[in-house]
Design a protein around this motif. Structure first.
Motif, PDB file in Angstrom:
ATOM      1  N   CYS A  94       0.845  -1.203   0.000  1.00 53.19           N
ATOM      2  CA  CYS A  94       0.000   0.000   0.000  1.00 53.19           C
ATOM      3  C   CYS A  94       0.878   1.249   0.000  1.00 53.19           C
ATOM      4  CB  CYS A  94      -0.941  -0.001   1.197  1.00 53.19           C
ATOM      5  SG  CYS A  94      -2.160  -1.328   1.153  1.00 53.19           S
ATOM      6  N   ALA A  95       1.566   1.490   1.112  1.00 56.50           N
ATOM      7  CA  ALA A  95       2.369   2.710   1.206  1.00 56.50           C
ATOM      8  C   ALA A  95       3.461   2.566   2.242  1.00 56.50           C
ATOM      9  CB  ALA A  95       1.474   3.903   1.552  1.00 56.50           C
ATOM     10  N   ALA A  96       4.556   3.272   1.980  1.00 54.13           N
ATOM     11  CA  ALA A  96       5.647   3.399   2.951  1.00 54.13           C
ATOM     12  C   ALA A  96       5.871   4.879   3.197  1.00 54.13           C
ATOM     13  CB  ALA A  96       6.918   2.739   2.423  1.00 54.13           C
ATOM     14  N   ILE A  97       5.911   5.267   4.463  1.00 45.46           N
ATOM     15  CA  ILE A  97       6.186   6.650   4.828  1.00 45.46           C
ATOM     16  C   ILE A  97       7.546   6.689   5.505  1.00 45.46           C
ATOM     17  CG2 ILE A  97       5.492   8.611   6.245  1.00 45.46           C
ATOM     18  CD1 ILE A  97       2.656   7.790   5.959  1.00 45.46           C
ATOM     19  N   LEU A  98       8.462   7.486   4.963  1.00 42.30           N
ATOM     20  CA  LEU A  98       9.802   7.616   5.507  1.00 42.30           C
ATOM     21  C   LEU A  98      10.011   9.041   5.985  1.00 42.30           C
ATOM     22  CD1 LEU A  98       9.909   5.102   3.574  1.00 42.30           C
ATOM     23  CD2 LEU A  98      12.279   5.684   3.133  1.00 42.30           C
ATOM     24  N   GLY A  99      10.524   9.194   7.204  1.00 43.85           N
ATOM     25  CA  GLY A  99      10.766  10.516   7.747  1.00 43.85           C
ATOM     26  C   GLY A  99       9.922  10.796   8.968  1.00 43.85           C
ATOM     27  N   SER A 100      10.043  12.002   9.507  1.00 47.37           N
ATOM     28  CA  SER A 100       9.423  12.327  10.783  1.00 47.37           C
ATOM     29  C   SER A 100       7.903  12.172  10.810  1.00 47.37           C
ATOM     30  CB  SER A 100       9.814  13.741  11.230  1.00 47.37           C
ATOM     31  OG  SER A 100       9.428  14.696  10.270  1.00 47.37           O
ATOM     32  N   PRO A 101       7.134  12.443   9.734  1.00 45.39           N
ATOM     33  CA  PRO A 101       5.686  12.212   9.807  1.00 45.39           C
ATOM     34  C   PRO A 101       5.314  10.773  10.125  1.00 45.39           C
ATOM     35  CG  PRO A 101       6.162  13.665   7.981  1.00 45.39           C
ATOM     36  CD  PRO A 101       7.493  13.178   8.498  1.00 45.39           C
ATOM     37  N   ALA A 102       6.214   9.820   9.836  1.00 43.74           N
ATOM     38  CA  ALA A 102       5.925   8.427  10.184  1.00 43.74           C
ATOM     39  C   ALA A 102       5.782   8.249  11.687  1.00 43.74           C
ATOM     40  CB  ALA A 102       7.041   7.516   9.666  1.00 43.74           C
ATOM     41  N   LEU A 103       6.420   9.116  12.456  1.00 45.03           N
ATOM     42  CA  LEU A 103       6.352   8.998  13.908  1.00 45.03           C
ATOM     43  C   LEU A 103       4.955   9.298  14.447  1.00 45.03           C
ATOM     44  CD1 LEU A 103       9.697  10.841  14.639  1.00 45.03           C
ATOM     45  CD2 LEU A 103       9.287   8.408  14.984  1.00 45.03           C
ATOM     46  N   TRP A 104       4.125   9.973  13.637  1.00 41.13           N
ATOM     47  CA  TRP A 104       2.797  10.321  14.114  1.00 41.13           C
ATOM     48  C   TRP A 104       1.791   9.195  13.949  1.00 41.13           C
ATOM     49  CZ3 TRP A 104       1.923  14.539  16.939  1.00 41.13           C
ATOM     50  CH2 TRP A 104       2.884  15.536  16.907  1.00 41.13           C
ATOM     51  N   ALA A 105       2.117   8.185  13.132  1.00 42.47           N
ATOM     52  CA  ALA A 105       1.170   7.100  12.894  1.00 42.47           C
ATOM     53  C   ALA A 105       0.820   6.331  14.170  1.00 42.47           C
ATOM     54  CB  ALA A 105       1.710   6.146  11.826  1.00 42.47           C
ATOM     55  N   PRO A 106       1.802   5.943  15.030  1.00 46.70           N
ATOM     56  CA  PRO A 106       1.434   5.243  16.268  1.00 46.70           C
ATOM     57  C   PRO A 106       0.576   6.103  17.193  1.00 46.70           C
ATOM     58  CG  PRO A 106       3.767   4.932  15.788  1.00 46.70           C
ATOM     59  CD  PRO A 106       3.269   5.985  14.845  1.00 46.70           C
ATOM     60  N   ALA A 107       0.850   7.415  17.227  1.00 45.51           N
ATOM     61  CA  ALA A 107       0.058   8.298  18.081  1.00 45.51           C
ATOM     62  C   ALA A 107      -1.381   8.378  17.590  1.00 45.51           C
ATOM     63  CB  ALA A 107       0.681   9.702  18.112  1.00 45.51           C
ATOM     64  N   ARG A 108      -1.540   8.496  16.292  1.00 48.24           N
ATOM     65  CA  ARG A 108      -2.878   8.585  15.734  1.00 48.24           C
ATOM     66  C   ARG A 108      -3.653   7.300  15.986  1.00 48.24           C
ATOM     67  NH1 ARG A 108      -6.614   6.227  11.925  1.00 48.24           N
ATOM     68  NH2 ARG A 108      -7.892   7.906  11.097  1.00 48.24           N
ATOM     69  N   GLU A 109      -2.979   6.127  15.818  1.00 48.04           N
ATOM     70  CA  GLU A 109      -3.657   4.853  16.010  1.00 48.04           C
ATOM     71  C   GLU A 109      -4.035   4.649  17.479  1.00 48.04           C
ATOM     72  OE1 GLU A 109      -5.602   1.530  15.016  1.00 48.04           O
ATOM     73  OE2 GLU A 109      -4.774   3.057  13.687  1.00 48.04           O
ATOM     74  N   ALA A 110      -3.156   5.072  18.397  1.00 48.93           N
ATOM     75  CA  ALA A 110      -3.463   4.957  19.822  1.00 48.93           C
ATOM     76  C   ALA A 110      -4.662   5.830  20.185  1.00 48.93           C
ATOM     77  CB  ALA A 110      -2.245   5.349  20.658  1.00 48.93           C
ATOM     78  N   MET A 111      -4.750   7.005  19.608  1.00 50.11           N
ATOM     79  CA  MET A 111      -5.896   7.882  19.862  1.00 50.11           C
ATOM     80  C   MET A 111      -7.174   7.270  19.304  1.00 50.11           C
ATOM     81  SD  MET A 111      -6.931  10.655  21.256  1.00 50.11           S
ATOM     82  CE  MET A 111      -5.488  11.693  21.479  1.00 50.11           C
ATOM     83  N   ARG A 112      -7.068   6.647  18.118  1.00 51.01           N
ATOM     84  CA  ARG A 112      -8.247   6.043  17.495  1.00 51.01           C
ATOM     85  C   ARG A 112      -8.823   4.929  18.355  1.00 51.01           C
ATOM     86  NH1 ARG A 112      -9.983   1.906  14.571  1.00 51.01           N
ATOM     87  NH2 ARG A 112      -8.037   0.774  14.882  1.00 51.01           N
ATOM     88  N   THR A 113      -7.961   4.203  19.062  1.00 46.91           N
ATOM     89  CA  THR A 113      -8.408   3.090  19.893  1.00 46.91           C
ATOM     90  C   THR A 113      -8.654   3.499  21.342  1.00 46.91           C
ATOM     91  OG1 THR A 113      -6.084   2.450  20.235  1.00 46.91           O
ATOM     92  CG2 THR A 113      -7.281   1.360  18.446  1.00 46.91           C
TER      93      THR A 113
END
Length: 318
Positions: free
Chosen positions: A160-179
């Motif tokens: 699907c997609a690979a995100i490289l760089g500092s914005p990738a660090l926000w994915a775990p935070a967003r997923e934790a908030m979603r749950t």
């Protein structure tokens, strides 16, 4: 390790179809299927094994259901492939689904990754739903072989997609908030803020001119809205002008159409070389990982074959 829970459904391939049996897809001859289930995965649940057995029993198939347990699933995946099935269904986390698909390759059995993880990027792209039971039925009743292209970075495949760089660090935070894990989301968010803007990426596309960007997003043809043919990965460079703009891009990098943003530029590429001053944070199909300070990404035109409904025509998807 895996526990083989059921070796056959009530109806075995080759025998007359029961009157109540549901009709299988007319697009491919399905006779034998194997299904890998991890009940402990976040999107699966303890009743998934019995529910999967009940659904598979409705079809005239020879089935084998294997319960994943422990941490090392390589032996279970090898056992599933050794059974020579027409298709391997995977109801587990995003990482397990990627692992099974990467081991299948184009000459292996078809793979059907059901939504059993947290982000479920690949299953949602293939089946258009986060409901694994609906995805299972769609694969069995409407599925046909679909060649899936993708990419590979540091030995890890993505579809699907690979995100490289500092914005990738926000994915775990967003997923934790979603749950609903607010404290964990705050911890991830603070970590992302500390890492942001500390190391821009240097990259080149297909051996071309070296450029700099805050982050690089590499999108497969299956996901990309900018590519009509699987000729490469869509490379989207994020180059925000200030911290506020970078924060906005980071917050929406995975979850909205940001291509029209003036801070984003895109083009197709088959080979991408990336460098940074320190290790590069990344998210590969929803799975976070840390790459070395130098990484090469390559386009894989024929990664594996999926059992999935035919995608809608381009004019129907607008």
């Amino acid at each position: 390790m895996a526990d083989t829970l059921s070796s056959e459904s009530e109806a075995v391939a080759g025998e007359p179809r029961d009157q109540g049996a549901r009709i299988l897809t007319p697009h491919t001859a399905l006779k034998r299927v194997v299904m890998l289930v991890n009940p402990l995965s976040g999107g699966v649940g303890p009743r998934a094994v019995s529910e999967a057995e009940a659904i598979l029993a409705e079809y005239t198939l020879e089935t084998q259901l294997m319960v994943l347990e422990g941490g090392n699933y390589d032996a279970a995946i090898a056992e599933a492939f050794a059974a020579a099935p027409d298709v391997v269904f995977v109801l587990a986390g995003d990482g397990t689904a990627r692992s099974v698909a990467s081991k299948a390759r184009p000459d292996g059995p078809m793979i059907a990754p059901l939504p059993g993880g947290t982000m479920n990027m690949l299953p949602k792209a293939l089946y258009g739903t986060g409901d694994w039971k609906l995805a299972l039925r769609r694969a069995l009743e409407e599925g046909e072989p679909q060649t899936v292209s993708g990419g590979e970075v540091a030995g890890e495949y993505f579809y699907c997609a690979a995100i490289l760089g500092s914005p990738a660090l926000w994915a775990p935070a967003r997923e934790a908030m979603r749950t609903g894990k607010v404290k964990l989301a705050w911890t991830y968010g603070r970590r992302a803020l500390k890492r942001a803007f500390t190391g821009r990426l240097r990259f080149s596309l297909d051996g071309g001119q070296k450029r700099r960007a805050e982050a690089l997003v590499l999108i497969s043809p299956m996901i990309s809205k900018a590519m009509e043919e699987p000729t490469g990965l869509e490379a989207a460079a994020m180059d925000p002008a200030d911290a506020a703009q970078a924060f906005r891009l980071a917050a929406t990098a995975l979850f909205s159409d940001w291509r029209h943003d003036p801070a984003v530029s895109t083009r197709s590429a088959k080979r991408v070389d990336v460098r940074a001053r320190s290790r590069i944070p990344a998210v590969i199909d929803g799975e976070p990982l840390l790459l070395k300070s130098e990484a090469g990404v390559r386009f894989v035109p024929k990664a594996f074959r999926a059992l999935a409904p035919r995608p809608p025509a381009a004019e129907d998807s607008v």
